[in-house]
Design an enzyme around this catalytic site. Structure first.
Site, PDB file in Angstrom:
ATOM      1  N   MET A   1     -46.510 -59.085 118.552  1.00 20.33           N
ATOM      2  CA  MET A   1     -46.094 -60.393 118.012  1.00 20.33           C
ATOM      3  C   MET A   1     -47.210 -60.991 117.170  1.00 20.33           C
ATOM      4  SD  MET A   1     -44.472 -62.014 121.446  1.00 20.33           S
ATOM      5  CE  MET A   1     -43.192 -61.154 122.376  1.00 20.33           C
TER       6      MET A   1
ATOM      7  N   ASP B   1     -32.936 -55.314 124.892  1.00 20.83           N
ATOM      8  CA  ASP B   1     -34.228 -55.908 125.231  1.00 20.83           C
ATOM      9  C   ASP B   1     -34.099 -57.413 125.426  1.00 20.83           C
ATOM     10  OD1 ASP B   1     -36.914 -56.543 125.438  1.00 20.83           O
ATOM     11  OD2 ASP B   1     -37.429 -56.004 123.380  1.00 20.83           O
TER      12      ASP B   1
ATOM     13  N   ASP C   1     -44.779 -54.760 122.937  1.00 19.18           N
ATOM     14  CA  ASP C   1     -44.293 -55.879 122.123  1.00 19.18           C
ATOM     15  C   ASP C   1     -45.411 -56.437 121.269  1.00 19.18           C
ATOM     16  OD1 ASP C   1     -41.479 -56.311 122.865  1.00 19.18           O
ATOM     17  OD2 ASP C   1     -42.297 -56.569 124.880  1.00 19.18           O
TER      18      ASP C   1
ATOM     19  N   HIS D   1     -42.412 -52.169 119.452  1.00 28.34           N
ATOM     20  CA  HIS D   1     -41.468 -53.159 118.931  1.00 28.34           C
ATOM     21  C   HIS D   1     -42.242 -54.182 118.097  1.00 28.34           C
ATOM     22  CE1 HIS D   1     -38.407 -56.562 120.122  1.00 28.34           C
ATOM     23  NE2 HIS D   1     -38.376 -56.272 118.841  1.00 28.34           N
TER      24      HIS D   1
ATOM     25  N   MET E   1     -42.532 -57.305 116.223  1.00 27.58           N
ATOM     26  CA  MET E   1     -41.947 -58.624 115.939  1.00 27.58           C
ATOM     27  C   MET E   1     -42.917 -59.324 115.001  1.00 27.58           C
ATOM     28  SD  MET E   1     -40.617 -59.404 119.760  1.00 27.58           S
ATOM     29  CE  MET E   1     -41.746 -58.196 120.408  1.00 27.58           C
TER      30      MET E   1
ATOM     31  N   HIS F   1     -42.877 -49.735 126.473  1.00 29.87           N
ATOM     32  CA  HIS F   1     -42.477 -50.677 125.430  1.00 29.87           C
ATOM     33  C   HIS F   1     -43.634 -51.631 125.127  1.00 29.87           C
ATOM     34  CE1 HIS F   1     -39.304 -52.827 123.159  1.00 29.87           C
ATOM     35  NE2 HIS F   1     -39.882 -53.943 123.561  1.00 29.87           N
TER      36      HIS F   1
ATOM     37  N   MET G   1     -31.352 -57.283 120.519  1.00 31.43           N
ATOM     38  CA  MET G   1     -32.136 -58.292 121.235  1.00 31.43           C
ATOM     39  C   MET G   1     -31.152 -59.181 122.003  1.00 31.43           C
ATOM     40  SD  MET G   1     -35.314 -57.793 120.876  1.00 31.43           S
ATOM     41  CE  MET G   1     -35.818 -59.263 121.781  1.00 31.43           C
TER      42      MET G   1
ATOM     43  N   SER H   1     -41.448 -53.135 129.530  1.00 33.64           N
ATOM     44  CA  SER H   1     -42.205 -53.933 128.564  1.00 33.64           C
ATOM     45  C   SER H   1     -43.507 -54.407 129.185  1.00 33.64           C
ATOM     46  CB  SER H   1     -41.380 -55.141 128.118  1.00 33.64           C
ATOM     47  OG  SER H   1     -42.244 -56.081 127.515  1.00 33.64           O
TER      48      SER H   1
HETATM   49  C1  DX5 Z   1     -39.136 -60.406 123.870  1.00 32.91           C
HETATM   50  C2  DX5 Z   1     -39.665 -58.996 123.983  1.00 32.91           C
HETATM   51  C3  DX5 Z   1     -39.211 -58.308 125.213  1.00 32.91           C
HETATM   52  C4  DX5 Z   1     -39.607 -58.973 126.492  1.00 32.91           C
HETATM   53  C5  DX5 Z   1     -38.772 -58.463 127.612  1.00 32.91           C
HETATM   54  O1  DX5 Z   1     -39.562 -60.985 122.719  1.00 32.91           O
HETATM   55  O2  DX5 Z   1     -39.267 -58.230 122.878  1.00 32.91           O
HETATM   56  O3  DX5 Z   1     -39.577 -56.940 125.206  1.00 32.91           O
HETATM   57  O4  DX5 Z   1     -40.948 -58.833 126.783  1.00 32.91           O
HETATM   58  O5  DX5 Z   1     -39.145 -59.123 128.771  1.00 32.91           O
HETATM   59  P1  DX5 Z   1     -38.091 -59.496 129.906  1.00 32.91           P
HETATM   60  O6  DX5 Z   1     -37.553 -58.218 130.428  1.00 32.91           O
HETATM   61  O7  DX5 Z   1     -38.938 -60.230 130.898  1.00 32.91           O
HETATM   62  O8  DX5 Z   1     -37.037 -60.353 129.268  1.00 32.91           O
HETATM   63 ZN    ZN Z   2     -39.473 -55.948 122.995  1.00 35.33          ZN
END
Ligand code: DX5
Ligand code: ZN
Length: 215
Positions: free
Chosen positions: A36, A174, A34, A65, A67, A32, A136, A7
């Site tokens: 948001m 994740d 993320d 991903h 979110m 990956h 998750m 990630s």
């Molecule tokens: C959380 C994300 C993850 C996160 C994982 O909201 O979807 O992908 O960045 O990070 P670690 O491995 O540090 O928990």
């Molecule tokens: Zn993620």
């Protein structure tokens, strides 16, 4: 086969290309990303321009991903930007069947993520259409959180459901994944591990990825 999806949330964004090279050389399978929106989750990260930029510098599959609330509005743009796998959060989709079909229509792999409190049974009917389910193991929004222990039972139950239906759906996990808990997560049935801090904060990224695969 175990796949590792580092990630980028935990990487040094000022050195994005170098960070991507490190995970490529370290043997990662996916990148990956993320996304948001400050609405579905209480944090804002990166979006379409970063996916586009990543596409221009790496051949690794982009595991995006989302979110974000109402992801349908952006699926086509993420697909065009170069996402290979598009994951939506079940909780953000009122018409999940339609959203999954929409991702497939773009010629992309479709995945659905479930928040820790969401029951796996919400996926029963759409499961045959999915390439991957994302469990998750933290509440989404931030990197560096602790793995929620009951996630392991959830992975096992999902694995059972997939096997019972005769499917080959990937199970991705994740949140809080480390070299110390990856064995338990894989034994439960997961085959795609996302790790942010565990990879980017380690001294030897290659060694960490190797451990995540082999432990
Ligand atoms: C959380 C994300 C993850 C996160 C994982 O909201 O979807 O992908 O960045 O990070 P670690 O491995 O540090 O928990
Ligand atoms: Zn993620």
């Amino acid at each position: 086969m175990i796949k590792i999806s580092p990630s980028l949330l935990a990487c040094n964004f000022a050195r994005l290309e170098e960070e991507v090279r490190k995970i490529e050389e370290g043997g990662a399978h996916y990148v990956h990303v993320d996304v948001m929106d400050g609405h579905f989750v209480p944090n804002i990260s990166v979006g379409i321009p970063i996916v586009q930029a990543l596409k221009s510098i790496t051949k690794l599959s982009l595991d995006v991903h989302l979110m974000i609330s109402d992801p349908d509005r952006y699926i086509e743009e993420f697909a065009k930007a170069g996402a290979d796998i598009i994951t939506v959060q079940q909780e953000a989709c009122i018409h999940l069947d339609r959203t999954v079909r929409y991702i497939k229509e773009q010629g992309k792999k479709a995945a659905v993520a479930l928040n820790p409190a969401t029951d796996i049974r919400v996926l029963e009917y759409v499961l045959p259409m999915l390439d991957m389910v994302l469990i998750m193991s933290v509440n989404p929004g931030f990197g560096g959180q602790k793995y929620i222990p009951y996630s392991t039972e959830k992975i096992k139950a999902l694995k059972k459901m997939i096997d019972k239906m005769g499917l080959k759906t990937d199970i991705q996990v994740d949140g809080g994944v480390t070299v110390d808990n990856c064995r338990e997560i894989k034994a439960a049935g997961a085959n795609v591990l996302v790790a942010g801090s565990a990879i980017f904060q380690s001294k030897d990224i290659k060694e960490t990825i190797r451990k995540l695969i082999e432990y």
